[in-house]
Design a protein around this motif. Structure first.
Motif, PDB file in Angstrom:
ATOM      1  N   GLU A  42      -8.979  11.750   3.008  1.00 49.07           N
ATOM      2  CA  GLU A  42     -10.185  11.060   3.434  1.00 49.07           C
ATOM      3  C   GLU A  42      -9.868   9.973   4.447  1.00 49.07           C
ATOM      4  OE1 GLU A  42     -13.952   8.714   1.433  1.00 49.07           O
ATOM      5  OE2 GLU A  42     -12.516   9.752   0.175  1.00 49.07           O
ATOM      6  N   LEU A  43     -10.670   9.931   5.493  1.00 49.63           N
ATOM      7  CA  LEU A  43     -10.541   8.898   6.510  1.00 49.63           C
ATOM      8  C   LEU A  43     -11.730   7.965   6.394  1.00 49.63           C
ATOM      9  CD1 LEU A  43      -9.413  11.108   9.509  1.00 49.63           C
ATOM     10  CD2 LEU A  43      -7.992   9.860   7.892  1.00 49.63           C
ATOM     11  N   TYR A  44     -11.541   6.704   6.786  1.00 46.75           N
ATOM     12  CA  TYR A  44     -12.574   5.685   6.629  1.00 46.75           C
ATOM     13  C   TYR A  44     -13.095   5.237   7.979  1.00 46.75           C
ATOM     14  CZ  TYR A  44     -10.680   5.651   1.953  1.00 46.75           C
ATOM     15  OH  TYR A  44     -10.252   6.035   0.718  1.00 46.75           O
ATOM     16  N   SER A  45     -14.376   4.856   8.003  1.00 40.15           N
ATOM     17  CA  SER A  45     -15.004   4.360   9.221  1.00 40.15           C
ATOM     18  C   SER A  45     -15.358   2.886   9.046  1.00 40.15           C
ATOM     19  CB  SER A  45     -16.281   5.157   9.501  1.00 40.15           C
ATOM     20  OG  SER A  45     -17.248   4.878   8.500  1.00 40.15           O
ATOM     21  N   SER A  46     -15.847   2.260  10.108  1.00 38.98           N
ATOM     22  CA  SER A  46     -16.284   0.853  10.026  1.00 38.98           C
ATOM     23  C   SER A  46     -17.415   0.699   9.017  1.00 38.98           C
ATOM     24  CB  SER A  46     -16.762   0.367  11.397  1.00 38.98           C
ATOM     25  OG  SER A  46     -15.708   0.360  12.301  1.00 38.98           O
ATOM     26  N   GLU A 121      -7.381   5.486  13.343  1.00 41.48           N
ATOM     27  CA  GLU A 121      -6.689   6.379  12.406  1.00 41.48           C
ATOM     28  C   GLU A 121      -7.517   6.631  11.146  1.00 41.48           C
ATOM     29  OE1 GLU A 121      -2.901   4.725  11.441  1.00 41.48           O
ATOM     30  OE2 GLU A 121      -2.421   4.328  13.542  1.00 41.48           O
ATOM     31  N   GLY A 122      -8.520   5.778  10.889  1.00 37.68           N
ATOM     32  CA  GLY A 122      -9.318   5.902   9.674  1.00 37.68           C
ATOM     33  C   GLY A 122      -8.562   5.495   8.425  1.00 37.68           C
ATOM     34  N   ARG A 123      -7.612   4.571   8.573  1.00 36.86           N
ATOM     35  CA  ARG A 123      -6.746   4.173   7.456  1.00 36.86           C
ATOM     36  C   ARG A 123      -6.941   2.700   7.104  1.00 36.86           C
ATOM     37  NH1 ARG A 123      -4.662   8.833   6.302  1.00 36.86           N
ATOM     38  NH2 ARG A 123      -3.550   9.991   7.890  1.00 36.86           N
ATOM     39  N   LEU A 124      -6.848   2.436   5.798  1.00 35.84           N
ATOM     40  CA  LEU A 124      -6.950   1.080   5.262  1.00 35.84           C
ATOM     41  C   LEU A 124      -5.694   0.804   4.454  1.00 35.84           C
ATOM     42  CD1 LEU A 124      -8.787  -1.431   4.672  1.00 35.84           C
ATOM     43  CD2 LEU A 124      -9.463  -0.226   2.597  1.00 35.84           C
ATOM     44  N   TYR A 125      -5.021  -0.302   4.768  1.00 37.23           N
ATOM     45  CA  TYR A 125      -3.808  -0.696   4.048  1.00 37.23           C
ATOM     46  C   TYR A 125      -4.039  -2.050   3.392  1.00 37.23           C
ATOM     47  CZ  TYR A 125      -1.595   3.008   6.719  1.00 37.23           C
ATOM     48  OH  TYR A 125      -1.270   4.218   7.254  1.00 37.23           O
ATOM     49  N   ILE A 126      -3.649  -2.150   2.128  1.00 43.81           N
ATOM     50  CA  ILE A 126      -3.794  -3.391   1.371  1.00 43.81           C
ATOM     51  C   ILE A 126      -2.409  -3.868   0.945  1.00 43.81           C
ATOM     52  CG2 ILE A 126      -4.731  -4.448  -0.721  1.00 43.81           C
ATOM     53  CD1 ILE A 126      -6.995  -2.374  -0.561  1.00 43.81           C
ATOM     54  N   THR A 127      -2.153  -5.148   1.167  1.00 45.41           N
ATOM     55  CA  THR A 127      -0.890  -5.755   0.761  1.00 45.41           C
ATOM     56  C   THR A 127      -1.193  -6.856  -0.245  1.00 45.41           C
ATOM     57  OG1 THR A 127       0.006  -5.353   2.964  1.00 45.41           O
ATOM     58  CG2 THR A 127       1.182  -6.930   1.572  1.00 45.41           C
ATOM     59  N   ILE A 128      -0.573  -6.785  -1.418  1.00 50.90           N
ATOM     60  CA  ILE A 128      -0.737  -7.808  -2.452  1.00 50.90           C
ATOM     61  C   ILE A 128       0.643  -8.321  -2.826  1.00 50.90           C
ATOM     62  CG2 ILE A 128      -1.558  -8.295  -4.797  1.00 50.90           C
ATOM     63  CD1 ILE A 128      -3.526  -5.947  -4.434  1.00 50.90           C
ATOM     64  N   ILE A 129       0.788  -9.629  -2.834  1.00 50.02           N
ATOM     65  CA  ILE A 129       2.061 -10.261  -3.172  1.00 50.02           C
ATOM     66  C   ILE A 129       1.825 -11.231  -4.317  1.00 50.02           C
ATOM     67  CG2 ILE A 129       3.919 -11.737  -2.351  1.00 50.02           C
ATOM     68  CD1 ILE A 129       3.242 -10.719   0.481  1.00 50.02           C
ATOM     69  N   LYS A 130       2.649 -11.144  -5.335  1.00 48.69           N
ATOM     70  CA  LYS A 130       2.601 -12.106  -6.437  1.00 48.69           C
ATOM     71  C   LYS A 130       3.896 -12.899  -6.385  1.00 48.69           C
ATOM     72  CE  LYS A 130      -0.472  -9.705  -9.524  1.00 48.69           C
ATOM     73  NZ  LYS A 130      -1.381 -10.677 -10.081  1.00 48.69           N
ATOM     74  N   ARG A 131       3.778 -14.214  -6.526  1.00 48.69           N
ATOM     75  CA  ARG A 131       4.980 -15.054  -6.486  1.00 48.69           C
ATOM     76  C   ARG A 131       4.834 -16.264  -7.386  1.00 48.69           C
ATOM     77  NH1 ARG A 131       4.481 -16.875  -0.166  1.00 48.69           N
ATOM     78  NH2 ARG A 131       3.066 -15.201   0.158  1.00 48.69           N
TER      79      ARG A 131
END
Length: 134
Positions: A42-46, A121-131
């Motif tokens: 699946e690709l994502y749009s705005s 590209e229709g891509r969503l990237y999520i970055t989560i950092i715990k410290r």
């Protein structure tokens, strides 16, 4: 000198764990459909992205955190991740409100998150950092 060595080793191990956690979250976020195959990803749009943040902010909770989504094998860190609340904002920021269960550092744990959307590209990237917070 021994105490300093342990502190550096502990610091390295904690950062290594955080890196692994971030990588797993990214993998799960990008490929979390049970009917995934290479031809039909699946690709994502705005327009899809506005559902995520509702043009202002929108809060979400994880349902589960899996080691392997296909086998439904939950991670040992499932409990500490699913009780957090993730509020998505249009500017790529995710506010993380920690739940009662922390993953690593007890009351000294903080989390930061952000997302990147690549419309072409229709891509969503999520970055989560715990410290650790001192």
């Amino acid at each position: 000198m021994v105490k300093t060595h342990r502190t550096k080793k502990s610091y390295f191990i904690n950062n290594f764990k955080l890196s692994i956690l971030s990588l797993f979250i990214l993998i799960i976020t990008v490929s979390c459909s049970s009917d995934d195959d290479d031809a039909s990803q699946e690709l994502y749009s705005s327009e899809d992205l506005t559902i995520l943040h509702n043009n202002s902010s929108k809060a979400w909770k994880l349902e589960a955190y899996y080691i392997d989504y296909n086998s439904k094998q939950k991670s040992e860190q499932n409990d500490c991740l699913v009780d957090d609340i993730y509020t998505f904002k249009p500017d790529g920021i995710i506010e993380v409100a920690a739940g009662l269960e922390n993953c690593y550092y007890g009351d000294n744990e903080i989390a930061e998150a952000e997302y990147s959307f690549y419309e072409d590209e229709g891509r969503l990237y999520i970055t989560i950092i715990k410290r650790r917070s001192n």
